[in-house]
Each structure stands twice: as structure tokens, then as C-alpha cells.
Design an enzyme around this catalytic site. Structure first.
Site, PDB file in Angstrom:
ATOM      1  N   LYS A 171       0.818  -1.223   0.000  1.00 34.52           N
ATOM      2  CA  LYS A 171       0.000   0.000   0.000  1.00 34.52           C
ATOM      3  C   LYS A 171       0.856   1.280   0.000  1.00 34.52           C
ATOM      4  O   LYS A 171       2.071   1.241   0.242  1.00 34.52           O
ATOM      5  CB  LYS A 171      -0.931  -0.041   1.217  1.00 34.52           C
ATOM      6  CG  LYS A 171      -1.943  -1.195   1.173  1.00 34.52           C
ATOM      7  CD  LYS A 171      -2.965  -1.079   2.289  1.00 34.52           C
ATOM      8  CE  LYS A 171      -3.973  -2.208   2.245  1.00 34.52           C
ATOM      9  NZ  LYS A 171      -5.054  -2.029   3.255  1.00 34.52           N
ATOM     10  N   GLU A 185      -9.500 -11.000  -7.625  1.00 38.56           N
ATOM     11  CA  GLU A 185      -8.572  -9.882  -7.416  1.00 38.56           C
ATOM     12  C   GLU A 185      -7.379  -9.974  -8.379  1.00 38.56           C
ATOM     13  O   GLU A 185      -6.905  -8.960  -8.893  1.00 38.56           O
ATOM     14  CB  GLU A 185      -8.117  -9.852  -5.954  1.00 38.56           C
ATOM     15  CG  GLU A 185      -9.248  -9.436  -5.015  1.00 38.56           C
ATOM     16  CD  GLU A 185      -8.878  -9.468  -3.541  1.00 38.56           C
ATOM     17  OE1 GLU A 185      -9.714  -9.036  -2.733  1.00 38.56           O
ATOM     18  OE2 GLU A 185      -7.773  -9.925  -3.188  1.00 38.56           O
ATOM     19  N   ASN A 234      -2.051   0.156   6.695  1.00 39.21           N
ATOM     20  CA  ASN A 234      -1.608  -1.138   7.245  1.00 39.21           C
ATOM     21  C   ASN A 234      -0.721  -1.939   6.269  1.00 39.21           C
ATOM     22  O   ASN A 234      -0.641  -3.159   6.347  1.00 39.21           O
ATOM     23  CB  ASN A 234      -2.799  -1.954   7.767  1.00 39.21           C
ATOM     24  CG  ASN A 234      -3.721  -2.435   6.674  1.00 39.21           C
ATOM     25  OD1 ASN A 234      -3.612  -1.998   5.523  1.00 39.21           O
ATOM     26  ND2 ASN A 234      -4.631  -3.325   7.007  1.00 39.21           N
ATOM     27  N   TYR A 289     -12.369  -2.222  -3.941  1.00 39.00           N
ATOM     28  CA  TYR A 289     -12.876  -2.332  -2.565  1.00 39.00           C
ATOM     29  C   TYR A 289     -14.404  -2.218  -2.492  1.00 39.00           C
ATOM     30  O   TYR A 289     -14.943  -1.948  -1.409  1.00 39.00           O
ATOM     31  CB  TYR A 289     -12.213  -1.282  -1.679  1.00 39.00           C
ATOM     32  CG  TYR A 289     -10.826  -1.684  -1.199  1.00 39.00           C
ATOM     33  CD1 TYR A 289     -10.646  -2.789  -0.374  1.00 39.00           C
ATOM     34  CD2 TYR A 289      -9.702  -0.944  -1.545  1.00 39.00           C
ATOM     35  CE1 TYR A 289      -9.385  -3.154   0.079  1.00 39.00           C
ATOM     36  CE2 TYR A 289      -8.432  -1.308  -1.104  1.00 39.00           C
ATOM     37  CZ  TYR A 289      -8.283  -2.420  -0.285  1.00 39.00           C
ATOM     38  OH  TYR A 289      -7.033  -2.787   0.175  1.00 39.00           O
ATOM     39  N   HIS A 292      -2.314  -5.605   1.634  1.00 38.54           N
ATOM     40  CA  HIS A 292      -3.614  -6.288   1.499  1.00 38.54           C
ATOM     41  C   HIS A 292      -3.343  -7.683   0.966  1.00 38.54           C
ATOM     42  O   HIS A 292      -2.447  -7.861   0.128  1.00 38.54           O
ATOM     43  CB  HIS A 292      -4.516  -5.542   0.500  1.00 38.54           C
ATOM     44  CG  HIS A 292      -5.661  -6.378   0.023  1.00 38.54           C
ATOM     45  ND1 HIS A 292      -6.835  -6.497   0.730  1.00 38.54           N
ATOM     46  CD2 HIS A 292      -5.792  -7.191  -1.059  1.00 38.54           C
ATOM     47  CE1 HIS A 292      -7.641  -7.337   0.091  1.00 38.54           C
ATOM     48  NE2 HIS A 292      -7.034  -7.772  -1.010  1.00 38.54           N
TER      49      HIS A 292
HETATM   50  P1  CMP Z   1      -7.434  -4.624   3.583  1.00 36.85           P
HETATM   51  O1  CMP Z   1      -6.993  -6.006   3.859  1.00 36.85           O
HETATM   52  O2  CMP Z   1      -6.824  -3.902   2.453  1.00 36.85           O
HETATM   53  O3  CMP Z   1      -9.037  -4.633   3.381  1.00 36.85           O
HETATM   54  C1  CMP Z   1      -9.838  -3.484   3.611  1.00 36.85           C
HETATM   55  C2  CMP Z   1      -9.105  -2.411   4.334  1.00 36.85           C
HETATM   56  O4  CMP Z   1      -9.907  -1.447   4.994  1.00 36.85           O
HETATM   57  C3  CMP Z   1      -8.279  -3.029   5.455  1.00 36.85           C
HETATM   58  O5  CMP Z   1      -7.202  -3.744   4.907  1.00 36.85           O
HETATM   59  C4  CMP Z   1      -7.927  -1.789   6.284  1.00 36.85           C
HETATM   60  O6  CMP Z   1      -6.754  -1.151   5.826  1.00 36.85           O
HETATM   61  C5  CMP Z   1      -9.114  -0.856   6.028  1.00 36.85           C
HETATM   62  N1  CMP Z   1      -9.925  -0.660   7.240  1.00 36.85           N
HETATM   63  C6  CMP Z   1     -10.099   0.505   7.885  1.00 36.85           C
HETATM   64  N2  CMP Z   1     -10.908   0.355   8.953  1.00 36.85           N
HETATM   65  C7  CMP Z   1     -11.238  -0.956   8.998  1.00 36.85           C
HETATM   66  C8  CMP Z   1     -12.044  -1.739   9.878  1.00 36.85           C
HETATM   67  N3  CMP Z   1     -12.669  -1.216  10.932  1.00 36.85           N
HETATM   68  N4  CMP Z   1     -12.164  -3.067   9.621  1.00 36.85           N
HETATM   69  C9  CMP Z   1     -11.536  -3.635   8.549  1.00 36.85           C
HETATM   70  N5  CMP Z   1     -10.766  -2.932   7.676  1.00 36.85           N
HETATM   71  C10 CMP Z   1     -10.612  -1.614   7.895  1.00 36.85           C
END
Ligand code: CMP
Length: 140
Positions: free
Chosen positions: A11, A128, A114, A51, A117
């Protein structure tokens, strides 16, 4: 046990900090192979479409904005039980809950920023991967 493919995104928080090599090292040290990879600036259509499953969640708008805030690296990873294996290497979505040694425990800054993904199931992995790669761009 079977050889699977999974989809990964490194990311914008990781490209901004120039730590994509460190993330890839964690992936490769786990035994997963990077069989496709490209660096992109996501369009709004790509970020919101990718998303779309989260479109009713309160974090959706911020998530789409964040994913367009800088370059990402999209990847296909291959290996034994790659989907579950990569989720273990990544650690929990919220870095505060991620096991030590995982990518998110070491590098993630917040639940939004974070770092990575990874697909959560075989059907999503297949969708995906197709979202970003043609079959002839994946070379094992
Ligand atoms: P990712 O695995 O990319 O999938 C969706 C993303 O939404 C997740 O990682 C997080 O970076 C983001 N996100 C932000 N808030 C939340 C939440 N409360 N629960 C899950 N994903 C979240």
C-alpha cells in the site's frame, strides 16, 4: 496442501517510506514466490471498484482516498496454501493486534495505513488477480 495463488497489494504507506523491498523480503522468506508484480497509481475507478465489497462500511471513503494517495505495488504470490500462508505473514488487519514478526506488526502505522492487502479466500484471490493481471503477465 496445494499450490495456490493469492493477490497482494503493497500500500501507499509502504511505497512512501521506501520499504517495499523489506516487505518483499518478508514475503520471500516465508517461502512464497512473487510471480507477478507492477507498480501503479490507482485511479478512482480502480480503487473504488477493487474495494466495492466494503462500500457500505464507514471506512470506505477514507480507504479509497488512501489507496489513491500514492503508488501501490500489486502482486501475485504463489506457494503452498498461499492464501492462508500470506495472511499469516501479513498479520491481523489492525497492526495493534498483529503477531510479532508479521509485516503489519513490523511496518504498519494504523488500521488504514496497514502496509499490505491479501486475498481472504480462493474465490476472491481469483477475482482480485484478474482485476489487475492478464494470465500471460503471471510467470511462475
Ligand atoms: P485490507 O486487507 O486492504 O481490506 C480493507 C481495508 O480497509 C483493510 O485492509 C484496512 O486497511 C481498512 N480498514 C479501515 N478500517 C477498517 C475496519 N474497521 N475493519 C476492517 N478494515 C478496515
Amino acid at each position: 496442501m496445494s499450490i495456490q495463488r493469492t493477490f497482494s497489494i503493497i500500500k501507499p504507506d509502504a511505497t512512501a517510506r521506501n520499504i517495499t523491498g523489506k516487505v518483499n523480503a518478508k514475503i520471500e522468506e516465508s517461502g512464497l514466490r512473487i510471480v507477478a508484480q507492477k507498480r501503479l497509481l490507482l485511479t478512482e475507478e480502480q480503487a473504488s471498484g477493487f474495494y466495492a465489497v466494503h462500500k457500505d462500511r464507514p471506512f470506505y471513503t477514507d480507504l479509497v482516498k488512501f489507496m489513491m494517495s500514492g503508488p501501490v505495488i500489486v502482486q501475485v504470490l504463489e506457494g503452498e496454501n498461499a492464501i492462508v500462508a500470506y495472511r499469516k505473514v501479513m498479520g491481523a488487519t489492525n497492526p495493534a493486534e498483529a503477531d510479532s514478526g508479521t509485516i503489519r506488526a513490523e511496518f504498519a502505522q494504523s488500521i488504514d495505513a496497514n502496509t499490505v492487502h491479501g486475498s481472504d479466500a480462493p474465490e476472491t484471490a481469483s477475482e482480485e488477480i484478474k482485476f489487475f493481471f492478464a494470465e500471460n503477465e503471471i510467470v511462475g
